[in-house]
Every structure is written in C-alpha cells, then in structure tokens.
Write an enzyme that holds these catalytic residues in place. Structure first.
Site, PDB file in Angstrom:
ATOM      1  N   PRO A   2     -23.513 -10.514  17.927  1.00 12.93           N
ATOM      2  CG  PRO A   2     -23.279 -11.675  15.912  1.00 12.93           C
ATOM      3  CD  PRO A   2     -24.083 -11.610  17.141  1.00 12.93           C
ATOM      4  CD  GLU A   3     -27.296  -5.161  16.941  1.00  9.34           C
ATOM      5  OE1 GLU A   3     -27.236  -3.929  16.790  1.00  9.34           O
ATOM      6  OE2 GLU A   3     -28.334  -5.762  17.225  1.00  9.34           O
ATOM      7  CE  LYS A  52     -24.510  -5.724  12.041  1.00 10.56           C
ATOM      8  NZ  LYS A  52     -25.799  -6.043  11.398  1.00 10.56           N
ATOM      9  NE  ARG A 258     -32.514 -10.883  11.371  1.00 15.22           N
ATOM     10  CZ  ARG A 258     -31.357 -10.396  11.784  1.00 15.22           C
ATOM     11  NH1 ARG A 258     -30.625  -9.712  10.950  1.00 15.22           N
ATOM     12  NH2 ARG A 258     -30.931 -10.594  12.990  1.00 15.22           N
TER      13      ARG A 258
END
Length: 269
Positions: A2-3, A52, A258
DNA sequence: AGCTCATGGCGAG
DNA sequence: TCGCCCTGAGCTG
C-alpha cells in the site's frame, strides 16, 4: 502493497465494480460486523482516495474509511466467492464481483465531518489533480527535517511511501539526508512533477516501476530484478547491490523506524 | 512451530 | 525513540 497508487487504484476498481448498485456488506471476522449490518443492502455510490486513505460512499451520506497500514490487503474477484475466512474484516459483494479486505489498520463507519477532518490533516496528494504542491513547499522550505523524512510525512505530502520516497530521491540525485530548507524550489517542483507521473503509472499498472527504459537491467546487460512488490526500481531493497547507473553499492540505513535506500555515488551530498 | 520482516501510523514516555 | 496494532510469506528448526 500500500502506497498511494494502490489506494487510488482500489477506489477506481470499487467504482467500476460496485458503484450505483446495491451491495451486500459483511464482516466475516466480526470486527466490523455492527457497521456492516447497517450498510448491508444499501447502494454504494462513490469511492475516493486521498493519500493512503480510502473512502467508500454509501447512499444516505455514510462512508467507510479504510487504511491498509503496513499489512492490509485487498482481494478483488468474481464469483464463485471464496468461503469467508476469519481474517476477512470487510466483504463487499454484488452478483458480479466481490471485494475482501484483510488486516487493515482502519476500517470504520464515519460521517462527512470525520471525513473532512481526515482530508484536512493530510497534505496534497500527487494523484489528486486539484492538489497544490505549493502547500507542501511552504512547509518543506522552512524545515530542518531531512527530505527523506519529509516525503514520508503524510501531513506534508499524502500518498508517498517508502518505495516512492527512495526512488524519487534517486531519480533527482538528491541526498536523502539533505534538509528541507536546503532544497531548491526547482528541485521540489521537479520532484512533485515526477511523483505525479510515477504514481499515475503506478495506478495504471497496479505496481511501482521507476526505472527509465534506457536504465532497465536488461538494457544494461543484467538480469531483471523481481522484488515482492513486483516493480522495477533503482534502489529500493537493493542494499549492497550495484547501482544501475554508477555501479557503486546501494546503501541502506534506518530512518524513523523505516529502511532507507540510496546510492551515495549518484545522490551527492 | 517459531522467528523475522514488510510498501504504515499511532500514542506513550 | 520505542512499543504496539493489523496479517502473511519466507525462512529456520
């Protein structure tokens, strides 16, 4: 998965398959069961994405607000509808199509006011034609935060995730640790224009491809690379591999929980 | 069977 | 900055 491109594609797919007709709404897993019962049998009359976040509209003014988070996944298909399993949070179906949602961070029934509040806390989205990159620039240009962190901040730009972040910085030769205030206006304009292109292409293909034709591994005499995310990229998850352009080693480091990927050779200080 | 990791994001300290 | 939430794949044993 999911982007932003994934979410915009899901909005389109739901529009195509379900809009304008009654749908059955259920929650085999149970966590959305109460709301599903309220929506079951009503007409789905819209679908929209901002960054998103996915919004499914139901006649009468209710919305389902969905955010996939890191693990959320959609399975869209045509009958026969698979037996509902205990991880399907939301199932939408008509006679011709079904849509199964698993593992979302958010799946909630909301009203217009709550939806508006979500839009207001999100930055401009390269995939929303009316959105204005100047709003993002106003914040970036006076920020002491790194460009890499700013691009991931959904209040600044909505829809960019870890892959587009790494790739767009590579494509523009920008060191991810450069501070926002040290970015030039023309650099930001070029980044935004590139995001619009790349992410539109992402919606069309339902995957992220960022490598220019002349830089494709095949064109450079190397075997093509297929990652889990399914696209062709310059640096994302290519740590310790040679850069497609300069041959130097792609580097990785943690940044705000991240993994960041970049080529020190191409993305100069 | 259990561990690690993943394209996100939130709230506590 | 860390822990936590959501799920599933790809390892390791």
């Amino acid at each position: 998965m999911p982007e932003g491109h994934t979410i915009h594609r899901l909005a389109e797919d739901h529009l195509d398959r379900f809009a304008g007709r009654e749908v059955s709404v259920s929650s085999p897993q149970g966590r959305f069961a109460e709301s599903a019962a309220l929506l079951d049998g009503r007409i789905l009359d819209g679908a929209e994405a901002h960054g998103k976040h996915l919004f499914l509209a139901f006649e009468g003014g209710d919305w389902i607000h969905i955010h996939l988070g890191l693990f959320g996944k959609y399975a869209l298909g045509t009958p026969p509808v698979p037996p509902p399993t205990d991880t399907v949070r939301l199932r939408i179906a008509n006679g011709d199509h079904y849509s199964d949602l698993r593992g979302p961070t958010t799946c909630a029934l909301i009203a217009d006011g709550e939806k508006k509040a979500i839009h207001e806390r999100l930055g401009p989205d390269p995939l929303r034609p009316a959105d204005d990159p100047d709003r993002a620039w106003a914040r970036i240009s006076r920020s002491r935060t790194t460009v890499a962190a700013l691009l991931m901040d959904q209040k600044i730009v909505a829809g960019v995730g870890n892959v587009y972040r790494a790739e767009v910085l590579f494509r523009h030769g920008i060191d991810p640790y450069r501070l926002g205030k040290d970015l030039a206006r023309r650099e930001w304009d070029a980044i935004w224009a590139d995001l619009v292109l790349l992410m539109r292409e992402g919606v069309r293909n339902n995957r992220i491809d960022t490598v220019r034709d002349e830089h494709l591994p095949e064109a450079m005499g190397r075997p093509p690379r297929v990652d889990d995310h399914g696209g062709e990229v310059y640096v994302y998850r290519r740590a310790n591999m040679p850069c497609h352009i300069c041959g130097g080693e792609i580097r990785t480091a943690g940044l705000a929980a991240r993994n960041l990927f970049w080529c020190p050779g191409c993305q100069g200080r």
